[in-house]
Write a protein that holds these residues in place. Structure first.
Motif, PDB file in Angstrom:
ATOM      1  N   ARG A 139      -6.782 -21.524 -20.551  1.00  0.00           N
ATOM      2  CA  ARG A 139      -7.700 -21.418 -19.421  1.00  0.00           C
ATOM      3  C   ARG A 139      -8.548 -22.687 -19.312  1.00  0.00           C
ATOM      4  N   CYS A 140      -8.322 -23.630 -20.209  1.00  0.00           N
ATOM      5  CA  CYS A 140      -9.164 -24.816 -20.288  1.00  0.00           C
ATOM      6  C   CYS A 140      -9.111 -25.619 -18.995  1.00  0.00           C
ATOM      7  N   SER A 141     -10.222 -26.307 -18.708  1.00  0.00           N
ATOM      8  CA  SER A 141     -10.353 -27.047 -17.463  1.00  0.00           C
ATOM      9  C   SER A 141     -10.949 -28.426 -17.724  1.00  0.00           C
ATOM     10  N   PRO A 142     -10.196 -29.318 -18.358  1.00  0.00           N
ATOM     11  CA  PRO A 142     -10.765 -30.618 -18.728  1.00  0.00           C
ATOM     12  C   PRO A 142     -10.558 -31.728 -17.704  1.00  0.00           C
ATOM     13  N   HIS A 143      -9.967 -31.430 -16.552  1.00  0.00           N
ATOM     14  CA  HIS A 143      -9.635 -32.482 -15.598  1.00  0.00           C
ATOM     15  C   HIS A 143     -10.813 -32.760 -14.665  1.00  0.00           C
ATOM     16  N   VAL A 144     -10.990 -34.033 -14.334  1.00  0.00           N
ATOM     17  CA  VAL A 144     -12.139 -34.496 -13.565  1.00  0.00           C
ATOM     18  C   VAL A 144     -11.660 -35.001 -12.205  1.00  0.00           C
ATOM     19  N   GLN A 145     -12.433 -34.718 -11.170  1.00  0.00           N
ATOM     20  CA  GLN A 145     -12.103 -35.211  -9.839  1.00  0.00           C
ATOM     21  C   GLN A 145     -12.115 -36.738  -9.829  1.00  0.00           C
ATOM     22  N   GLY A 146     -11.067 -37.333  -9.256  1.00  0.00           N
ATOM     23  CA  GLY A 146     -10.984 -38.780  -9.187  1.00  0.00           C
ATOM     24  C   GLY A 146     -10.490 -39.438 -10.452  1.00  0.00           C
ATOM     25  N   ARG A 165     -19.755 -37.234 -11.338  1.00  0.00           N
ATOM     26  CA  ARG A 165     -18.466 -36.658 -10.946  1.00  0.00           C
ATOM     27  C   ARG A 165     -18.398 -35.190 -11.365  1.00  0.00           C
ATOM     28  N   ARG A 166     -17.419 -34.487 -10.848  1.00  0.00           N
ATOM     29  CA  ARG A 166     -17.306 -33.055 -11.105  1.00  0.00           C
ATOM     30  C   ARG A 166     -15.947 -32.719 -11.712  1.00  0.00           C
ATOM     31  N   LEU A 167     -15.929 -31.648 -12.498  1.00  0.00           N
ATOM     32  CA  LEU A 167     -14.666 -31.103 -12.973  1.00  0.00           C
ATOM     33  C   LEU A 167     -13.869 -30.567 -11.800  1.00  0.00           C
ATOM     34  N   ARG A 168     -12.561 -30.556 -11.925  1.00  0.00           N
ATOM     35  CA  ARG A 168     -11.720 -30.027 -10.846  1.00  0.00           C
ATOM     36  C   ARG A 168     -11.836 -28.503 -10.727  1.00  0.00           C
ATOM     37  N   PHE A 169     -12.264 -27.859 -11.796  1.00  0.00           N
ATOM     38  CA  PHE A 169     -12.411 -26.406 -11.784  1.00  0.00           C
ATOM     39  C   PHE A 169     -13.480 -26.043 -12.801  1.00  0.00           C
ATOM     40  N   SER A 170     -14.148 -24.937 -12.570  1.00  0.00           N
ATOM     41  CA  SER A 170     -15.205 -24.529 -13.489  1.00  0.00           C
ATOM     42  C   SER A 170     -14.630 -24.167 -14.853  1.00  0.00           C
ATOM     43  N   MET A 171     -15.440 -24.344 -15.883  1.00  0.00           N
ATOM     44  CA  MET A 171     -15.006 -24.037 -17.240  1.00  0.00           C
ATOM     45  C   MET A 171     -15.066 -22.537 -17.488  1.00  0.00           C
ATOM     46  N   PRO A 172     -14.369 -22.045 -18.518  1.00  0.00           N
ATOM     47  CA  PRO A 172     -14.502 -20.630 -18.890  1.00  0.00           C
ATOM     48  C   PRO A 172     -15.971 -20.304 -19.160  1.00  0.00           C
ATOM     49  N   SER A 173     -16.425 -19.173 -18.646  1.00  0.00           N
ATOM     50  CA  SER A 173     -17.840 -18.821 -18.780  1.00  0.00           C
ATOM     51  C   SER A 173     -18.013 -17.785 -19.878  1.00  0.00           C
ATOM     52  N   ALA A 174     -19.026 -17.994 -20.707  1.00  0.00           N
ATOM     53  CA  ALA A 174     -19.344 -17.049 -21.761  1.00  0.00           C
ATOM     54  C   ALA A 174     -20.770 -17.314 -22.216  1.00  0.00           C
ATOM     55  N   VAL A 175     -21.685 -16.478 -21.778  1.00  0.00           N
ATOM     56  CA  VAL A 175     -23.071 -16.565 -22.227  1.00  0.00           C
ATOM     57  C   VAL A 175     -23.442 -15.185 -22.735  1.00  0.00           C
ATOM     58  N   CYS A 176     -23.326 -14.979 -24.020  1.00  0.00           N
ATOM     59  CA  CYS A 176     -23.543 -13.671 -24.608  1.00  0.00           C
ATOM     60  C   CYS A 176     -23.993 -13.854 -26.047  1.00  0.00           C
ATOM     61  N   PRO A 177     -24.403 -12.798 -26.737  1.00  0.00           N
ATOM     62  CA  PRO A 177     -24.858 -12.952 -28.127  1.00  0.00           C
ATOM     63  C   PRO A 177     -23.807 -13.549 -29.060  1.00  0.00           C
ATOM     64  N   TYR A 178     -22.529 -13.311 -28.764  1.00  0.00           N
ATOM     65  CA  TYR A 178     -21.479 -13.843 -29.633  1.00  0.00           C
ATOM     66  C   TYR A 178     -21.398 -15.369 -29.542  1.00  0.00           C
ATOM     67  N   CYS A 179     -21.882 -15.924 -28.438  1.00  0.00           N
ATOM     68  CA  CYS A 179     -21.893 -17.380 -28.286  1.00  0.00           C
ATOM     69  C   CYS A 179     -22.872 -18.036 -29.246  1.00  0.00           C
ATOM     70  N   ILE A 180     -23.898 -17.302 -29.663  1.00  0.00           N
ATOM     71  CA  ILE A 180     -24.935 -17.903 -30.498  1.00  0.00           C
ATOM     72  C   ILE A 180     -24.956 -17.294 -31.893  1.00  0.00           C
TER      73      ILE A 180
END
Length: 232
Positions: free
Chosen positions: A98-105, A193-208
């Motif tokens: 699901r990774c999104s490492p590509h950048v516009q331009g 510049r911006r990523l071509r697509f948003s990154m996977p989202s995860a903001v929860c207690p398991y993240c910290i």
């Protein structure tokens, strides 16, 4: 300086693709620099150094590799400029599909292999679907029919990309990929510049650092499965 992102699932041959192509470009007088992103550890920097390529390694540790990438990639561009490279290749960890490492331009390359199954291309997210070039490796291990079906499914997943076969051991295909890399746009900075697509989202207690299982420990961005019986 041209900046190129290279992504793909683990063990598809990303490093071999980059090394063989870099050797072709170096023979043409180009100076390449490599940024290797990974999660916990890597020995790929040794492969690049043996090939005579300047390389820097970034390990994300307990941080999502995409978040680590986007927080550091502009500094990597500064590093490449400091070392006088004219082509900077950033090899992403690309672990979850699901990774999104590509950048516009910025030229985007995705590496996949024929051994992953003919349906794999449709299971891979933005790192394949939004790539400019899709490189398919390990075609020598499967039949011609399997190669063609796999490539067809790649084109279904990303009709806009240039699809090419690559042999990671012999380097067959490196000249074609090198020519594509030389078509990459020149980039002065990635600031703004911006990523071509948003990154996977995860903001929860398991993240910290939370490790306990149970609804009492689940807060923030939590997605739950549906177990409703299918209608008949």
């Amino acid at each position: 300086m041209r900046v190129i992102t290279v992504a793909g699932p683990p063990s598809v041959g990303k490093t071999s693709v980059v090394v063989k192509t870099a050797m072709t470009l170096a023979a043409q007088g180009h100076r390449l620099g490599i940024v290797k992103f990974d999660s916990l550890s890597t020995s790929d920097d040794q492969v690049y150094r043996r090939a005579g390529l300047p390389v820097v390694v970034g390990l994300s540790g307990n941080v999502c590799p995409d978040h680590f990438f986007v927080s550091n990639i502009d500094d990597c561009v500064d590093w490449g400029r400091t070392h006088g490279v004219d082509i900077l290749v950033a090899e992403s960890a690309g672990l979850c599909n699901r990774c999104s490492p590509h950048v516009q331009g910025v030229q985007a390359i995705c590496v996949v292999d024929n051994l992953s199954g003919v349906h794999t291309p449709r299971k891979i997210g933005p790192m394949l679907k939004l790539a400019d070039v899709v490189v398919i490796t390990k075609g020598d291990i499967v039949s011609q029919a399997e190669r063609e079906v796999f490539a067809y499914n790649v084109r279904l997943a990303n009709p806009r990309a240039r699809v090419m076969q690559f042999h990671g051991i012999t380097g067959q295909g490196a000249s074609d990929l090198a020519a594509r890399m030389l078509c990459a746009p020149v980039v002065d900075t990635l600031e703004g510049r911006r990523l071509r697509f948003s990154m996977p989202s995860a903001v929860c207690p398991y993240c910290i650092g939370e490790t306990a299982i149970g609804v009492d420990h689940q807060r923030g961005n939590v997605r739950k499965m549906s177990f409703a019986e299918p209608s008949r």
